[in-house]
Design a protein around this motif. Structure first.
Motif, mmCIF file in Angstrom:
data_model
loop_
_atom_site.group_PDB
_atom_site.id
_atom_site.type_symbol
_atom_site.label_atom_id
_atom_site.label_comp_id
_atom_site.label_asym_id
_atom_site.label_seq_id
_atom_site.Cartn_x
_atom_site.Cartn_y
_atom_site.Cartn_z
ATOM 1 N N GLU A 158 29.203 146.161 54.960
ATOM 2 C CA GLU A 158 28.517 145.170 54.084
ATOM 3 C C GLU A 158 27.757 145.988 53.045
ATOM 4 O O GLU A 158 27.641 145.561 51.971
ATOM 5 C CB GLU A 158 27.736 144.424 54.917
ATOM 6 C CG GLU A 158 28.435 143.503 55.788
ATOM 7 C CD GLU A 158 27.574 142.651 56.792
ATOM 8 O OE1 GLU A 158 26.265 142.766 56.922
ATOM 9 O OE2 GLU A 158 27.969 141.870 57.488
ATOM 10 N N ALA A 159 27.144 147.228 53.624
ATOM 11 C CA ALA A 159 26.406 147.698 52.377
ATOM 12 C C ALA A 159 27.128 148.429 51.317
ATOM 13 O O ALA A 159 26.813 148.368 50.166
ATOM 14 C CB ALA A 159 25.483 148.892 53.151
ATOM 15 N N LEU A 160 28.359 148.912 51.611
ATOM 16 C CA LEU A 160 29.345 149.570 50.824
ATOM 17 C C LEU A 160 29.799 148.260 49.996
ATOM 18 O O LEU A 160 29.978 149.035 48.489
ATOM 19 C CB LEU A 160 30.498 150.117 51.487
ATOM 20 C CG LEU A 160 30.105 151.713 52.222
ATOM 21 C CD1 LEU A 160 31.365 151.949 53.171
ATOM 22 C CD2 LEU A 160 29.832 152.702 51.190
ATOM 23 N N SER A 161 29.957 147.467 50.277
ATOM 24 C CA SER A 161 30.555 146.516 49.450
ATOM 25 C C SER A 161 29.480 145.946 48.324
ATOM 26 O O SER A 161 29.980 145.568 47.216
ATOM 27 C CB SER A 161 30.840 145.075 50.112
ATOM 28 O OG SER A 161 29.478 144.205 50.390
ATOM 29 N N LYS A 162 28.135 146.353 48.397
ATOM 30 C CA LYS A 162 27.304 146.083 47.388
ATOM 31 C C LYS A 162 27.027 147.206 46.560
ATOM 32 O O LYS A 162 26.854 147.264 45.263
ATOM 33 C CB LYS A 162 25.958 145.484 47.817
ATOM 34 C CG LYS A 162 26.226 144.172 48.801
ATOM 35 C CD LYS A 162 24.703 143.639 49.469
ATOM 36 C CE LYS A 162 24.941 142.263 50.159
ATOM 37 N NZ LYS A 162 26.086 142.391 51.177
ATOM 38 N N GLU A 163 27.070 148.394 47.291
ATOM 39 C CA GLU A 163 26.613 149.620 46.542
ATOM 40 C C GLU A 163 27.843 149.867 45.745
ATOM 41 O O GLU A 163 27.446 150.466 44.552
ATOM 42 C CB GLU A 163 26.660 150.714 47.455
ATOM 43 C CG GLU A 163 25.145 150.761 48.464
ATOM 44 C CD GLU A 163 25.235 152.035 49.325
ATOM 45 O OE1 GLU A 163 24.350 151.992 50.042
ATOM 46 O OE2 GLU A 163 26.031 152.642 49.321
#
Length: 280
Positions: A158-163
């Motif tokens: 989830e974090a990677l999808s935004k970063e």
């Protein structure tokens, strides 16, 4: 045509994803601990690059990524599939067993992702597909440490999808239910070295007993699952989560109901823990 880099591609879901990508005309980097164990249909294609890679050896990952780029010119899709299970009540799991599990399921995934991201950022595009689990959104008895590792995968994804969105890179976590693969074999699944008799007859050991009798009778079809993963991955926009399998969908409804049950009686008091701005 795209280049797919798939870890744990020698069997099970990883091999089926490799077959789906290859059948659609893509190049495939099949990263496995022992290339000799790669299925003949994958070894025999000039569009498949077998790579000997133990993903828990972080020092070997950059060289494997460089070899893939030299062969195919880039990496368009990274499938972090390598992983294993661990059964036992949380109390039964030793520190060494827990750390070994996280080294493969979590830290190797992080290392692989960090090694591939510079390639994808230079390209201005790429997709990362992390293979999580139904146990990654619902902690289940008897697989507490495995669930914890897959919760970590879901949170990272989830974090990677935004970063990564500013770089044209997408990330998705796939959360399958039980698949009829070798996952319950001893080569993929470890049992806690200690068994505490007090847990016999409790949910933790019911799960343990089920796993020892359910091997190769699981509900999910890995060929169909791999086909859907491929179909979703080649879309222009990835979902953040791909909930995969009827048992996953059933348990997701249980999870959502549990969230609402936990939230409802305490919602107002939870909201009231903020500072009183009017009084200030």
């Amino acid at each position: 045509m795209a280049t797919w880099f798939i870890t744990g591609a020698s069997r099970g879901l990883g091999a089926q994803i490799a077959r789906a990508a290859l059948a659609a005309g893509n190049d495939v980097v099949a990263a496995v601990r022992d290339p000799d164990r790669l299925p003949d249909d994958l070894k025999g294609s000039d569009r498949v690059l077998p790579l000997a890679l133990d993903v828990t050896r972080a020092q070997d990952i950059p060289g494997a990524v460089q070899t893939a780029v030299e062969r195919f010119g880039g990496i368009d899709v990274l499938v972090n599939n390598a992983g294993r299970g661990l059964l036992g009540a949380v109390e039964e799991i030793t520190d060494a067993e827990a750390r070994s599990l996280f080294d493969l399921n979590v830290f190797a995934l992080i290392d692989m992702t960090r090694a591939v991201l510079p390639v994808m950022r230079r390209q201005g595009s790429g997709k990362i597909v992390n293979i999580g689990s139904r146990s990654g959104f619902e902690g289940e008895p008897g697989v507490g440490l495995y669930s914890a590792s897959k919760f970590a995968v879901a949170g990272l994804s989830e974090a990677l999808s935004k970063e990564l969105a500013p770089f044209g890179i997408q990330c998705m976590v796939v959360e399958p239910g039980v698949l009829r693969t070798d996952f319950l074999d001893a080569t993929s699944l470890s049992l806690a070295g200690t068994r505490i008799a007090d847990y016999d007859g409790t949910p933790a050991h019911v799960t343990l007993d089920w796993a020892q009798t359910a091997n190769h009778t699981q509900l999910g079809d890995p060929v169909k699952a791999a086909a859907l993963i491929y179909e979703v991955t080649v879309q222009d926009e990835l979902p953040t989560h791909l909930y995969l399998g009827p048992d996953t969908l059933d348990r997701l409804q249980v999870k959502l109901a549990q969230i609402e049950k936990d939230l409802a009686p305490w919602r107002a008091k939870s909201a009231a823990t903020a500072h009183d701005t009017a009084a200030a």
